[in-house]
Design a protein around this motif. Structure first.
Motif, PDB file in Angstrom:
ATOM      1  N   LYS A 189       3.252   3.218   0.623  1.00  0.00           N
ATOM      2  CA  LYS A 189       3.581   1.842   1.012  1.00  0.00           C
ATOM      3  C   LYS A 189       4.997   1.487   0.549  1.00  0.00           C
ATOM      4  CE  LYS A 189       2.076  -1.743  -1.315  1.00  0.00           C
ATOM      5  NZ  LYS A 189       3.291  -2.550  -1.604  1.00  0.00           N
ATOM      6  N   GLU A 190       5.333   1.859  -0.682  1.00  0.00           N
ATOM      7  CA  GLU A 190       6.668   1.565  -1.225  1.00  0.00           C
ATOM      8  C   GLU A 190       7.753   2.325  -0.449  1.00  0.00           C
ATOM      9  OE1 GLU A 190       6.200   2.540  -5.327  1.00  0.00           O
ATOM     10  OE2 GLU A 190       5.281   0.593  -5.836  1.00  0.00           O
ATOM     11  N   ARG A 191       7.442   3.571  -0.042  1.00  0.00           N
ATOM     12  CA  ARG A 191       8.407   4.356   0.748  1.00  0.00           C
ATOM     13  C   ARG A 191       8.650   3.701   2.101  1.00  0.00           C
ATOM     14  NH1 ARG A 191       5.500   8.844  -1.051  1.00  0.00           N
ATOM     15  NH2 ARG A 191       4.430   9.043   0.956  1.00  0.00           N
ATOM     16  N   LYS A 218      -1.561  -1.407   2.999  1.00  0.00           N
ATOM     17  CA  LYS A 218      -1.966  -2.469   2.067  1.00  0.00           C
ATOM     18  C   LYS A 218      -3.470  -2.700   2.155  1.00  0.00           C
ATOM     19  CE  LYS A 218       2.222  -5.323   1.813  1.00  0.00           C
ATOM     20  NZ  LYS A 218       2.820  -6.615   2.259  1.00  0.00           N
ATOM     21  N   GLU A 240       8.161   0.562   2.923  1.00  0.00           N
ATOM     22  CA  GLU A 240       8.868  -0.708   2.725  1.00  0.00           C
ATOM     23  C   GLU A 240      10.368  -0.474   2.553  1.00  0.00           C
ATOM     24  OE1 GLU A 240       5.416  -3.572   0.730  1.00  0.00           O
ATOM     25  OE2 GLU A 240       6.608  -2.277  -0.565  1.00  0.00           O
TER      26      GLU A 240
END
Length: 392
Positions: free
Chosen positions: A185-187, A77, A189
């Motif tokens: 980041k999405e992976r 992030k 999370e």
């Protein structure tokens, strides 16, 4: 700009570029190290599940892995935010360069049209029609300088166009990097969510095993002693600091009435909604019927509840303990300290000043369920939080 000045500028830009590259390289190494550590715990968990060893150690591994995942997500992030700032800066620079090039081209186009209208011999005519030798010299110098100005304008346009091309290439690289960071980041999370879900399922199985419950009590006893030792260490460090201040200034620090002490019976709760399920002092375990000592209170809360500082203070210590997960100690005035444990996530850093009501973390899920463990200390003396917390 002189030759020395130009060389100096090139050196400054080169050093800045190398420093930026070193920083990027360092960040990549840090992220890779986090990924390696996460992989170690993932492999340990897989091996334990393969061997059907549902012990408390597997929960520890889950907690450590999840902490590392949170740290990795936080770093991603941070990098995405820095990248976003760089992208915005580049877009502004590109817009400015395009506007400057447009103005220069427009100015040069006007000049070319003017020359075309007046004819190519205009400059020569201007010199030959001079009324005096002095005027001829002035006009010659003027035309020479004007010619140099035209050349500089053309050179500026080409230089700015090349610079604009470089900036656009930088922007394309930054945008590609941003997409990759956001996707990663999405992976991560999604991995964290899956890990938390898996941990919950294993916790449900472990709770049914009396042997694990007994082991948890033993771990908790050890953890209580570690918290006590940590509080003692913090008190000693604070005492040494005060003595050093007194020694340097050769004055005695006056003792003032603690603001925290005035909050007895009126202290806000560390969580918005919750009820005390384990009280202060000696407690009988509902399943094992053994007596355990509790230096604080356990407050049952909805999962992922925000946990708040109960008063102004400084974050003295953040660490992890088996059976207590993530733990925060905040130092307040008058020698008071508060302890917040069983946290899944932490939003503050050591040394940070916090205000009463500030969210410092998020509640976690433990063998005892979704609880927040809360303690109050005055120097080395444990306090009963129920005597301090406001009535509900």
């Amino acid at each position: 700009m002189g030759r020395i000045g130009f060389v100096s500028l090139i050196l400054i830009l080169l050093i800045a570029s190398l420093q930026s590259q070193d920083k990027i390289k360092q960040k990549k190494e840090e992220l890779n190290q986090l990924r390696k550590e996460i992989e170690i715990y993932e492999n340990k968990i897989k091996q334990a599940l393969k061997e059907e060893k549902l012990t408390l150690e597997i929960i520890d591994d889950f907690e450590k892995k999840d902490n590392l995942l949170r740290k990795l997500i936080q770093e991603l992030k941070k990098q995405a935010n820095e990248n976003e700032k760089n992208i915005n800066k580049l877009q502004i620079e590109i817009a400015k360069s395009e506007e400057e090039i447009r103005k220069l081209k427009e100015h040069y186009a006007n000049y070319v049209r003017s020359i075309y209208k007046r004819g190519r011999l205009h400059d020569l005519e201007l010199i030959l029609t001079s009324r005096s030798l002095n005027q001829m010299l002035v006009r010659t110098i003027y035309l020479k300088k004007f010619s140099e100005y035209r050349k500089r304008t053309i050179d500026s346009i080409y230089a700015m166009q090349n610079e604009l091309k470089e900036r656009k290439n930088e922007l394309e690289i930054a945008l590609t990097s941003q997409k990759e960071l956001i996707a990663e980041k999405e992976r991560e999370e999604a991995n964290l969510s899956a890990s938390i879900k898996e941990k919950k399922e294993i916790l449900e199985k472990i709770r049914k095993d009396k042997q694990n419950l007994q082991a948890q009590l033993e771990r908790r006893r050890k953890a209580i002693k570690e918290i006590e030792a940590m509080i003692a260490k913090l008190i000693e460090e604070e005492r040494r600091k005060k003595e050093e201040i007194e020694r340097r200034k050769k004055i005695e620090i006056p003792k003032v009435e603690s603001n925290f002490a005035k909050l007895r019976g009126k202290l806000p709760w560390p969580v918005e909604n919750g009820r005390i399920v384990n009280r202060f002092g000696e407690q009988v375990h509902p399943v094992l019927k053994t007596v355990t000592l509790n230096f604080g209170v356990d407050i049952a809360v909805p999962e992922d509840s925000p946990v708040k500082a109960v008063a102004d203070g400084v974050v003295s210590k953040i660490f992890w303990l088996p059976s207590f997960e993530n733990l925060i100690i905040i130092t307040h005035d008058g020698g008071f300290r508060t302890v917040y444990a069983n946290l899944s996530d932490i939003f503050v850093s050591e040394g940070e000043n916090v205000k009463a009501g500030q969210v410092i973390g998020k509640s976690g899920n433990s063998l005892e369920g979704s609880i927040v463990h809360f303690e109050i200390w005055q120097e080395r003396q444990q306090q009963n939080p129920e005597l301090w917390l406001s009535k509900r």
